[in-house]
Design a protein around this motif. Structure first.
Motif, PDB file in Angstrom:
ATOM      1  N   GLU A   3       1.102  -1.337   0.127  1.00 59.22           N
ATOM      2  CA  GLU A   3      -0.484  -0.303  -0.271  1.00 59.22           C
ATOM      3  C   GLU A   3       0.892   1.594   0.151  1.00 59.22           C
ATOM      4  N   LYS A   4       1.748   1.184   0.556  1.00 60.04           N
ATOM      5  CA  LYS A   4       2.571   2.908   0.575  1.00 60.04           C
ATOM      6  C   LYS A   4       3.333   3.323  -0.821  1.00 60.04           C
ATOM      7  N   ARG A   5       3.302   2.083  -1.661  1.00 56.23           N
ATOM      8  CA  ARG A   5       3.951   1.940  -2.764  1.00 56.23           C
ATOM      9  C   ARG A   5       2.407   2.725  -3.925  1.00 56.23           C
ATOM     10  N   ILE A   6       1.635   3.191  -3.589  1.00 55.60           N
ATOM     11  CA  ILE A   6       0.322   3.396  -3.919  1.00 55.60           C
ATOM     12  C   ILE A   6      -0.282   4.703  -3.997  1.00 55.60           C
ATOM     13  N   HIS A   7       0.059   5.467  -4.982  1.00 52.31           N
ATOM     14  CA  HIS A   7      -0.552   7.321  -4.460  1.00 52.31           C
ATOM     15  C   HIS A   7      -1.245   7.363  -5.692  1.00 52.31           C
ATOM     16  N   PHE A   8      -2.457   7.808  -5.407  1.00 50.31           N
ATOM     17  CA  PHE A   8      -3.679   8.501  -5.803  1.00 50.31           C
ATOM     18  C   PHE A   8      -3.466   9.523  -5.939  1.00 50.31           C
ATOM     19  N   VAL A   9      -3.141  10.199  -7.418  1.00 45.79           N
ATOM     20  CA  VAL A   9      -2.817  11.203  -7.541  1.00 45.79           C
ATOM     21  C   VAL A   9      -3.924  12.304  -8.696  1.00 45.79           C
ATOM     22  N   GLY A  10      -4.128  11.325  -9.289  1.00 48.05           N
ATOM     23  CA  GLY A  10      -5.368  11.703 -10.582  1.00 48.05           C
ATOM     24  C   GLY A  10      -4.905  11.924 -11.751  1.00 48.05           C
ATOM     25  N   ARG A  54       0.907  16.979  -8.028  1.00 50.50           N
ATOM     26  CA  ARG A  54       1.250  16.317  -6.807  1.00 50.50           C
ATOM     27  C   ARG A  54       1.950  14.911  -6.393  1.00 50.50           C
ATOM     28  N   ILE A  55       2.104  14.452  -7.796  1.00 52.11           N
ATOM     29  CA  ILE A  55       3.530  13.551  -8.410  1.00 52.11           C
ATOM     30  C   ILE A  55       4.874  14.198  -8.324  1.00 52.11           C
ATOM     31  N   LYS A  56       5.061  15.277  -8.307  1.00 54.72           N
ATOM     32  CA  LYS A  56       6.115  16.324  -8.073  1.00 54.72           C
ATOM     33  C   LYS A  56       6.256  16.316  -6.603  1.00 54.72           C
ATOM     34  N   GLU A  57       5.262  16.452  -5.999  1.00 52.75           N
ATOM     35  CA  GLU A  57       5.458  16.633  -4.541  1.00 52.75           C
ATOM     36  C   GLU A  57       6.368  14.897  -3.723  1.00 52.75           C
ATOM     37  N   ILE A  58       5.596  13.966  -3.949  1.00 50.71           N
ATOM     38  CA  ILE A  58       5.038  13.049  -3.839  1.00 50.71           C
ATOM     39  C   ILE A  58       7.010  12.596  -4.341  1.00 50.71           C
ATOM     40  N   LEU A  59       7.793  12.851  -5.769  1.00 47.70           N
ATOM     41  CA  LEU A  59       8.687  12.192  -5.433  1.00 47.70           C
ATOM     42  C   LEU A  59       9.608  13.291  -5.035  1.00 47.70           C
ATOM     43  N   LEU A  60       9.952  14.392  -4.698  1.00 47.05           N
ATOM     44  CA  LEU A  60      10.353  15.623  -4.211  1.00 47.05           C
ATOM     45  C   LEU A  60      10.667  15.280  -2.634  1.00 47.05           C
ATOM     46  N   ASN A  61       9.591  14.640  -2.058  1.00 52.12           N
ATOM     47  CA  ASN A  61       8.968  14.181  -0.997  1.00 52.12           C
ATOM     48  C   ASN A  61       9.340  15.798   0.060  1.00 52.12           C
TER      49      ASN A  61
END
Length: 371
Positions: A165-172, A364-371
């Motif tokens: 689950e921790k690898r899954i990110h709902f971003v749109g 949202r993808i950017k924020e997750i990848l850059l943490n």
């Protein structure tokens, strides 16, 4: 894992990839060094340049120039040519989008090189293993460290397949990012047809036409199936004019099997060469309905609020049916005609915009990848 001050390698291979990568590269630009690799799976150089120009995508840093071929050859050739690129550039992460052969090929090379993989549009399932794209989706998700989903049902699919689950990110949906970014720039249908020297009465373009796209192997590779679909489309065109941009695969099948004459004899079917992103967006935005076997167009029509009739027996994008404007009918003539009649009589499904299809997925993808 934080990617701050690291390098991301983005992969594209075909037209749908271009639409998805554009907002991602726009969001990441300046925040982290980017390398764009084009595998050359889509080999129409003129159409590629048009898409890149219209979507604001920079020229690829690397082009593998793979070109056309059967699935095994194409996938294997991409892997062979991509591996030395990985060795030379040593990226911190490889980002792939969609479900084409380039997606699985580059994800597999990266995973074997112990380089993290991010998959944009993860978890979508038609549950039809006869579709090559379904195989690509399932395997790419198993290889990926970041799985970015477009709808909530995708998470359930991934969990059932053993993805953490921790690898899954709902971003749109990044395709909707591109649509919202470019909708006001869409080229009106009359301009597109004029540029292609296609003659049609102006009054017929006032939301009184349909758009058709067709390219799935199940629909175009078998000449008997393709002929039946064309005859069905010919019947529909007696009720509403149809604009039909020909996918290269479909055009080749029509020529090979002597079926172009069906289109040529149909006064209300306006068939054209492939069109650019802004041209296609303009055609769909002003259409009364869209007939398609494309997954991406199911999503775009839902975002545009245009009724979509999908000429397939299933979809990997169920939210377009549950909440959007999409109706799955297969290619049974009776079912297709009933759906068309409903749209013409009542206006068809209105639907709503799905959750997080708000034009901000790439950020949202950017924020997750850059943490």
């Amino acid at each position: 894992m934080s990617l701050t001050n690291k390098k991301i390698m983005c992969i594209v291979g075909a037209r749908p990839n271009f639409i998805k990568i554009a907002p991602i590269m726009g969001a990441l630009n300046g925040a982290v060094p980017l390398t764009l690799v084009h595998t050359g799976q889509h080999y129409d150089s003129a159409m590629q340049e048009l898409f890149f120009q219209q979507l604001g995508i920079p020229k690829p840093d690397i082009n593998l120039e793979v070109g056309s071929g059967n699935h095994g050859w194409q996938t294997g050739t991409i892997m062979q040519r991509f591996e030395p690129i990985i060795d030379e550039n040593n990226p911190s992460l490889v980002l792939v989008v969609g479900d084409v052969n380039s997606t699985i090929a580059c994800a597999l090379v990266a995973a074997k090189k112990q380089i993290p993989v991010a998959h944009v549009e993860a978890g979508l399932r038609s549950f039809d293993r006869s579709m090559p794209e379904e195989i690509n989706r399932v395997l790419t998700d198993q290889l990926s460290d970041f799985l970015f989903t477009t709808e909530r049902s995708a998470k359930e699919n991934l969990l059932q397949e053993g993805i953490e689950e921790k690898r899954i990110h709902f971003v749109g949906n990044v395709m909707i990012d591109s649509l919202q970014n470019h909708r006001l720039k869409a080229i009106p249908p009359i301009e597109t047809l004029k540029n292609l020297n296609k003659k049609i009465l102006l009054k017929e373009l006032n939301k009184n036409y349909a758009v058709l796209t067709l390219h799935r192997p199940a629909n175009v590779d078998n000449p008997l199936v393709l002929r039946d679909i064309l005859l069905l489309v010919q019947s529909i065109s007696e009720q509403i004019p149809i604009i039909f941009p020909l996918h290269p695969r479909t055009n080749a099948a029509l020529k090979k099997n002597g079926l172009l004459e069906i289109l040529e004899q149909s006064l209300n079917i306006i068939f054209t060469p492939p069109v650019g992103y802004l041209e296609m967006l303009g055609l769909m935005d002003r259409a009364k309905l869209v007939l398609t076997d494309s997954g991406g167009i199911q999503e775009e029509t839902t975002a545009l609020g245009v009724p979509c009739i999908t000429l397939r027996d299933n979809t990997e994008r169920p939210i377009t049916v549950e909440e959007g404007t999409n109706t799955i009918v297969g290619t049974n003539p009776n079912q297709v005609m009933v759906a068309v009649h409903d749209v013409l009589a009542t206006g068809g499904k209105t639907g709503c915009i799905p959750e997080l299809w708000d034009g901000k997925a790439a950020f949202r993808i950017k924020e997750i990848l850059l943490n």
